[in-house]
Write an enzyme that holds these catalytic residues in place. Structure first.
Site, mmCIF file in Angstrom:
data_model
loop_
_atom_site.group_PDB
_atom_site.id
_atom_site.type_symbol
_atom_site.label_atom_id
_atom_site.label_comp_id
_atom_site.label_asym_id
_atom_site.label_seq_id
_atom_site.Cartn_x
_atom_site.Cartn_y
_atom_site.Cartn_z
ATOM 1 N N ASP A 1 -4.205 -1.433 -11.928
ATOM 2 C CA ASP A 1 -5.150 -1.195 -10.826
ATOM 3 C C ASP A 1 -6.581 -0.938 -11.317
ATOM 4 O OD1 ASP A 1 -2.830 -1.233 -9.238
ATOM 5 O OD2 ASP A 1 -2.580 0.940 -9.378
ATOM 6 N N GLU B 1 -3.180 -5.330 0.369
ATOM 7 C CA GLU B 1 -3.493 -3.967 -0.080
ATOM 8 C C GLU B 1 -4.638 -4.053 -1.084
ATOM 9 O OE1 GLU B 1 -0.234 -2.201 -2.232
ATOM 10 O OE2 GLU B 1 0.121 -3.979 -3.435
HETATM 11 O O1 FUB Z 1 -0.260 1.027 -8.613
HETATM 12 C C1 FUB Z 1 0.463 1.331 -7.459
HETATM 13 C C2 FUB Z 1 0.167 0.336 -6.394
HETATM 14 O O2 FUB Z 1 0.557 -0.950 -6.831
HETATM 15 C C3 FUB Z 1 -1.281 0.189 -6.056
HETATM 16 O O3 FUB Z 1 -1.769 1.199 -5.281
HETATM 17 C C4 FUB Z 1 -1.263 -1.149 -5.442
HETATM 18 O O4 FUB Z 1 -2.525 -1.703 -5.234
HETATM 19 C C5 FUB Z 1 -0.398 -1.906 -6.385
HETATM 20 O O5 FUB Z 1 -1.105 -2.352 -7.515
#
Ligand code: FUB
Length: 439
Positions: A33, A202
């Site tokens: 991330d 997301e």
């Molecule tokens: O790293 C946990 C979650 O996985 C993140 O918040 C999302 O964007 C995905 O990468």
């Protein structure tokens, strides 16, 4: 001497002060991330920190206890500033939830604001908190409460040219709201800028370029996440879908999460795949590749590379397994040590004529005298090393019977400056190379 011992030795000798790699850019720990920002002339990287779970309930899920911050001036050598915030520091957070997911960091009026999601005590789901510091590398001190009115993950803050800040986050789609001047409270009701009806979305990353606002995000169009984007004339939308920035991961990683950054006149895409953890895609690693815009402001699709970005110092360990190009046949890449994937990869040349190139190696004033290679071979052969097409060394590799050996030979005809390397097997069979290095 194995690679990890040599690496530690170089660190102790002060040869460099950080982590050196191509893609992935950081080894020895998982990073995911990635939000990259430029502060004080350097690139600061704010990733999540995946760990193999110490608790049963998260064995097959994301598990993050804390955050590290990394910085670099050349996108090649990275300094790890250590733990800057841990779940046990967050007053409102559940200290046993291991849910310190994707963060962001922005600077305003002398303070660095670190935005992070976490699971709150006694509540289900996620809230988004803010922690502050006087420096971009923390440590960050969390506020007593999360941001009121925000439920979700993956915060991203856009500081517009007029000073107005916007918070984007993921929670049943992608949301945006104006932030107050203190960056710790909402100043408007959240607006849904992209919902999930056309596929799950997301990880928003928003930025402004030439008066256009870009909303970029991971999007499951098929099986796993690709990176997509939309554009608008306003930070709060409406946004018009424009296309794909990066297709689904060739490593099969379910998530991708990213940021875009302009540094020293070049745009870069920071993203993650699971290169060091091929069998478990919740342990991810950050990569960088160059990104280009078309004249109309749209983004050209980025194809992930192993070589990554930046110029490699000829005196560092050059991992030719992170090649730029390779021959169609006769080159195979595998882990050096299946039990410790952070030791990286090796290049296996199966037969004569097989080659790899590794672009952008800086030979400085051209006065380097020798090349060393860590090799192993069942049958023996000759490795030829060329710089921009000129032969600079031939390395005779004996039969090493399953052992790694470091061989050193003199260089001839080396020119100063930055060159593209080519390493080929000019005779023999089945030669493996871990790395090469010039001295
Ligand atoms: O790293 C946990 C979650 O996985 C993140 O918040 C999302 O964007 C995905 O990468």
């Amino acid at each position: 001497m194995n690679k990890r011992v040599l690496f530690v030795l170089l660190l102790c000798l002060g040869a460099f002060s950080g982590l050196v790699a191509q893609n992935p850019i950081i080894s020895g720990q998982f990073t995911a991330d990635p939000t990259a920002r430029v502060f004080e002339g350097k690139v600061y990287l704010y990733p999540s920190h995946d760990i193999p779970s110490p608790v049963e309930r998260l064995q097959e899920w994301f598990c993050m206890e804390d955050y590290h911050v990394f910085s670099s001036e050349d996108l090649v050598k990275w300094t790890d500033h250590g733990v800057v915030l841990s779940q046990s520091d967050v007053p409102w957070g559940d200290a046993g939830s291991y849910s310190m997911w994707a963060p962001d960091c922005v600077y305003k009026n002398g303070t660095y604001y670190f935005f992070f999601p976490a699971s709150p005590k006694g509540e289900k789901g996620f809230r988004i908190g803010v922690a502050t510091s006087d420096t971009p590398f923390g440590p960050f001190k969390p506020l007593a409460e999360p941001i009121a009115g925000v439920q979700g993950i993956d915060p991203c803050v856009l500081l517009d040219k007029d000073g107005q800040a916007y918070l984007y986050w993921s929670g049943r789609g992608l949301n945006v709201a104006r932030l107050k001047n203190n960056l710790t409270e909402l100043d408007s009701a959240p607006v849904l800028v992209a919902d999930v009806k056309d596929g799950f979305k997301e990880g928003p990353f928003a930025f402004e370029r030439n008066g256009k606002y870009y909303l970029t995000y991971p999007w499951v169009k098929d099986k796993t996440e690709c990176l997509a984007y939309a554009m608008s004339d306003s930070p709060m939308g409406p946004f018009e879908y424009k296309g794909i920035i990066m297709d689904q991961s060739p490593t099969g990683c379910w998530t991708n999460h990213h940021s875009l950054l302009e540094y020293k006149g070049q745009w870069y895409l920071f993203y993650h795949h699971n290169d060091y953890s091929p069998d478990f895609d919740k342990n991810r690693s950050v990569c960088i590749d160059s990104l280009f815009f078309n004249a109309d402001g749209t983004i050209r699709q980025v194809v992930p590379t192993l070589r990554g970005v930046g110029i490699a110092d000829a005196r560092s360990l050059i991992q030719i397994d992170r090649y730029s190009t390779k021959s169609e046949e006769g080159v195979f890449i595998d882990y050096v040590n299946q039990d410790d994937k952070f030791e990286g990869w090796k290049t296996f040349f199966s037969h004569e004529g097989a080659w790899v190139t590794f672009h952008r190696v800086d030979f400085g004033d051209g006065k380097l005298q020798k090349v060393s290679a860590r090799v192993s071979s069942e049958m023996g052969g000759t490795l030829q090393v060329c710089a921009d097409g000129h032969v600079i060394a031939d390395i005779e590799v004996p039969v090493t019977v399953g052992r790694w050996q470091t061989l050193t030979v003199p260089l001839t005809g080396l020119q100063e400056g930055v060159h593209n390397l080519c390493v080929s097997l000019s005779s023999g069979r089945n030669v493996q190379v871990d790395w090469i290095r010039f001295e």
